[in-house]
Structures are given as C-alpha cells and as structure tokens.
Design an enzyme around this catalytic site. Structure first.
Site, PDB file in Angstrom:
ATOM      1  N   GLU A  15      11.152  -9.281  -4.741  1.00 18.66           N
ATOM      2  CA  GLU A  15      11.589  -8.078  -4.034  1.00 18.66           C
ATOM      3  C   GLU A  15      13.063  -8.182  -3.666  1.00 18.66           C
ATOM      4  O   GLU A  15      13.843  -7.246  -3.867  1.00 18.66           O
ATOM      5  CB  GLU A  15      10.738  -7.872  -2.774  1.00 18.66           C
ATOM      6  CG  GLU A  15       9.317  -7.420  -3.057  1.00 18.66           C
ATOM      7  CD  GLU A  15       8.457  -7.375  -1.806  1.00 18.66           C
ATOM      8  OE1 GLU A  15       7.381  -6.763  -1.870  1.00 18.66           O
ATOM      9  OE2 GLU A  15       8.844  -7.965  -0.772  1.00 18.66           O
ATOM     10  N   LYS A  22       5.877   0.415  12.274  1.00 24.19           N
ATOM     11  CA  LYS A  22       6.696  -0.698  11.773  1.00 24.19           C
ATOM     12  C   LYS A  22       8.071  -0.754  12.447  1.00 24.19           C
ATOM     13  O   LYS A  22       8.834  -1.683  12.188  1.00 24.19           O
ATOM     14  CB  LYS A  22       6.872  -0.569  10.257  1.00 24.19           C
ATOM     15  CG  LYS A  22       5.563  -0.503   9.478  1.00 24.19           C
ATOM     16  CD  LYS A  22       4.739  -1.747   9.627  1.00 24.19           C
ATOM     17  CE  LYS A  22       3.406  -1.656   8.920  1.00 24.19           C
ATOM     18  NZ  LYS A  22       3.508  -1.493   7.470  1.00 24.19           N
ATOM     19  N   LYS A  56      10.058  -8.538   5.504  1.00 19.36           N
ATOM     20  CA  LYS A  56       9.162  -8.209   4.408  1.00 19.36           C
ATOM     21  C   LYS A  56       8.464  -9.480   3.941  1.00 19.36           C
ATOM     22  O   LYS A  56       8.917 -10.574   4.237  1.00 19.36           O
ATOM     23  CB  LYS A  56       9.943  -7.596   3.235  1.00 19.36           C
ATOM     24  CG  LYS A  56      10.532  -6.213   3.549  1.00 19.36           C
ATOM     25  CD  LYS A  56      11.442  -5.688   2.452  1.00 19.36           C
ATOM     26  CE  LYS A  56      10.872  -5.827   1.065  1.00 19.36           C
ATOM     27  NZ  LYS A  56       9.536  -5.199   0.904  1.00 19.36           N
ATOM     28  N   GLY A  96       8.211  -1.046   0.762  1.00 20.29           N
ATOM     29  CA  GLY A  96       7.818  -0.967   2.160  1.00 20.29           C
ATOM     30  C   GLY A  96       8.458  -2.083   2.967  1.00 20.29           C
ATOM     31  O   GLY A  96       9.298  -2.839   2.471  1.00 20.29           O
ATOM     32  N   ASP A 149       7.567  -4.720   6.754  1.00 20.48           N
ATOM     33  CA  ASP A 149       6.649  -5.079   7.834  1.00 20.48           C
ATOM     34  C   ASP A 149       7.246  -4.789   9.207  1.00 20.48           C
ATOM     35  O   ASP A 149       6.533  -4.505  10.154  1.00 20.48           O
ATOM     36  CB  ASP A 149       6.279  -6.561   7.717  1.00 20.48           C
ATOM     37  CG  ASP A 149       5.670  -6.883   6.357  1.00 20.48           C
ATOM     38  OD1 ASP A 149       4.705  -6.205   5.967  1.00 20.48           O
ATOM     39  OD2 ASP A 149       6.170  -7.800   5.678  1.00 20.48           O
ATOM     40  N   SER A 190       0.808  -1.220   0.000  1.00 16.89           N
ATOM     41  CA  SER A 190       0.000   0.000   0.000  1.00 16.89           C
ATOM     42  C   SER A 190       0.840   1.269   0.000  1.00 16.89           C
ATOM     43  O   SER A 190       0.487   2.256  -0.651  1.00 16.89           O
ATOM     44  CB  SER A 190      -0.938  -0.004   1.211  1.00 16.89           C
ATOM     45  OG  SER A 190      -0.200  -0.117   2.424  1.00 16.89           O
ATOM     46  N   THR A 191       1.954   1.281   0.710  1.00 14.96           N
ATOM     47  CA  THR A 191       2.781   2.483   0.756  1.00 14.96           C
ATOM     48  C   THR A 191       3.468   2.717  -0.590  1.00 14.96           C
ATOM     49  O   THR A 191       3.510   3.837  -1.099  1.00 14.96           O
ATOM     50  CB  THR A 191       3.834   2.394   1.868  1.00 14.96           C
ATOM     51  OG1 THR A 191       3.184   2.080   3.104  1.00 14.96           O
ATOM     52  CG2 THR A 191       4.575   3.711   2.024  1.00 14.96           C
TER      53      THR A 191
END
EC number: 5.3.1.6
Length: 229
Positions: free
Chosen positions: A107, A125, A98, A86, A88, A30-31
């Site tokens: 990624e 986070k 992540k 992003g 986690d 989302s980011t």
C-alpha cells in the site's frame, strides 16, 4: 446512514476523481472493495475506458479480476494517476494509520507513487491524534520479531505479535513476514515516528502514513464530507 452505507457513499464519491486512461492504485479492505465494485460497474457500462488497476494485495487483485477491472502490476506502469484506499485512523492533519489488513508495505509503495491519493473512511476513523484508538502495524522479518518487540519497549509501546484467527501461529503477510501491533500512548510527530520506526533493523515497513493523503472522503450520517491537505 449506518457504517456500511457510509462506506458505499464514499466509494461512490471517489469515482468523481476517476477519468478515462487512468492507472489506479487499488487499496485493500472493505471500503475499497465497494470502490472496486462501483468502478467495475462504470467500466461495464462504458462510462470509463482504458482503466487499469494496480492492486495492493491479493484481496484487491482477486476482487478486481472477479469484477472485470483490468489489472496490471506495479512494474508494468510508468506512473499511477490516482490511488484509492481506506485507513484505520485519520488525524486532523490527514496523517494516517493503516495496515489492519496486513498489506501496508505494498500500500505504501503504491500510494506514495500516486499523483493523487484518496482515502475513504467513515466518521468513526477520525481521531484527535494517531494511536488514539488503533495500534501501529509494523511488518517485520520473522527472525527479528522478538528483538523488535524489545526495541519497541524503549518507546513505551504496548507491542505484541499479531496472531492468526483462522490459522495456528502468527499472521504471515504476502511478503512472508510477521506483523507486530504497537500501541503508543500518543504520536505527537507522525512523520518523525514513521521514519524512526523504519530505522529499527528487521523492520520492513510500518503503518504510519504521514504527509501522503491528498483527499480524505469521510462518510457521515449527514453525507460525505471532504477533507483536503
């Protein structure tokens, strides 16, 4: 600022590191979706030229195409200038967890090859140590998932196969594999754990990203905070 405002703030801040003639690794989540949107706006206004994105997932690819960001595949480029994604969890040494979006393998391939890797997170986070809040996602070959669960018990991990929410059965990655989520009590040495997990037969990749992030932009209620290696 609420969490969504924080995400937008760090996404806009990341644009400061983007220049003409760059190949950019486009992360998943989302980011990073906000970053792709804002990057597109810069391109459409003519403020950035000759920009090409290398997506880490179908989500990132579809978003980039929808917003008009030129997309190329990893094998079409000689180098990646900047990767933006992003995370986690982020510990004080900028080690990451992540993979909640199940795109961790691509990624990691793209972000390890980037000249600069920029991580975008909100302040929730930040953790004192990895696995404080989130499990480590592990991408595994489907035939090996049960054996790997047994192997993870040696680490005293609480591990389970990730199940789909809008489909029957387990989550299947874009590589055709399963995801195991492993909650360790505490990860003292992220790099050692990252390497050790990848030695388990049947493991494709895991979501510990140790010693890779160059810059972490953190959205806080007071504004954007920058953390650097």
């Amino acid at each position: 600022m609420n969490v969504e405002d924080m995400k937008k703030a760090v996404a806009k801040e990341a644009l400061r590191y983007i220049e003409d003639d760059m190949v950019i690794g486009l992360g998943t989540g989302s980011t990073t979706a906000y970053f792709i949107q804002f990057l597109s706006e810069k391109i459409q206004k003519g403020e950035l030229e000759e920009i090409y994105g290398v997506p880490t997932s179908y989500q990132a690819k579809i978003l980039a195409m929808e917003y008009g960001v030129p997309v190329v595949s990893l094998d079409q480029v000689d180098a990646i200038d900047v990767a933006v994604d992003g995370a986690d969890e982020v510990d004080p040494n900028l080690n990451l967890i992540k993979g909640r979006g199940a795109a961790l393998t691509m990624e990691k391939i793209i972000e390890y090859r980037a000249g600069t890797f920029i991580v975008l997170v909100d302040e929730t986070k930040l953790v004192d140590y990895l696995c404080q809040k989130m499990p480590v996602p592990i991408e595994v070959i489907p035939a090996a998932w049960k054996a790997i669960l047994e192997e993870l018990s040696i680490f005293n991990a609480e591990a389970e196969l990730r199940m789909g929410k809008k489909k029957d059965g387990p989550v299947v990655t874009e590589n055709g594999n399963f995801i195991i989520d492993a909650k360790f009590q505490r990860i003292e040495d992220p790099l050692d754990m990252e390497i050790e997990l990848n030695t388990i037969p049947g493991v494709v990749e895991n979501g510990i990203f140790a010693d890779i992030a160059d810059i972490v932009l953190v959205g806080t209620k007071e504004g954007v905070k920058k953390m650097e290696r």
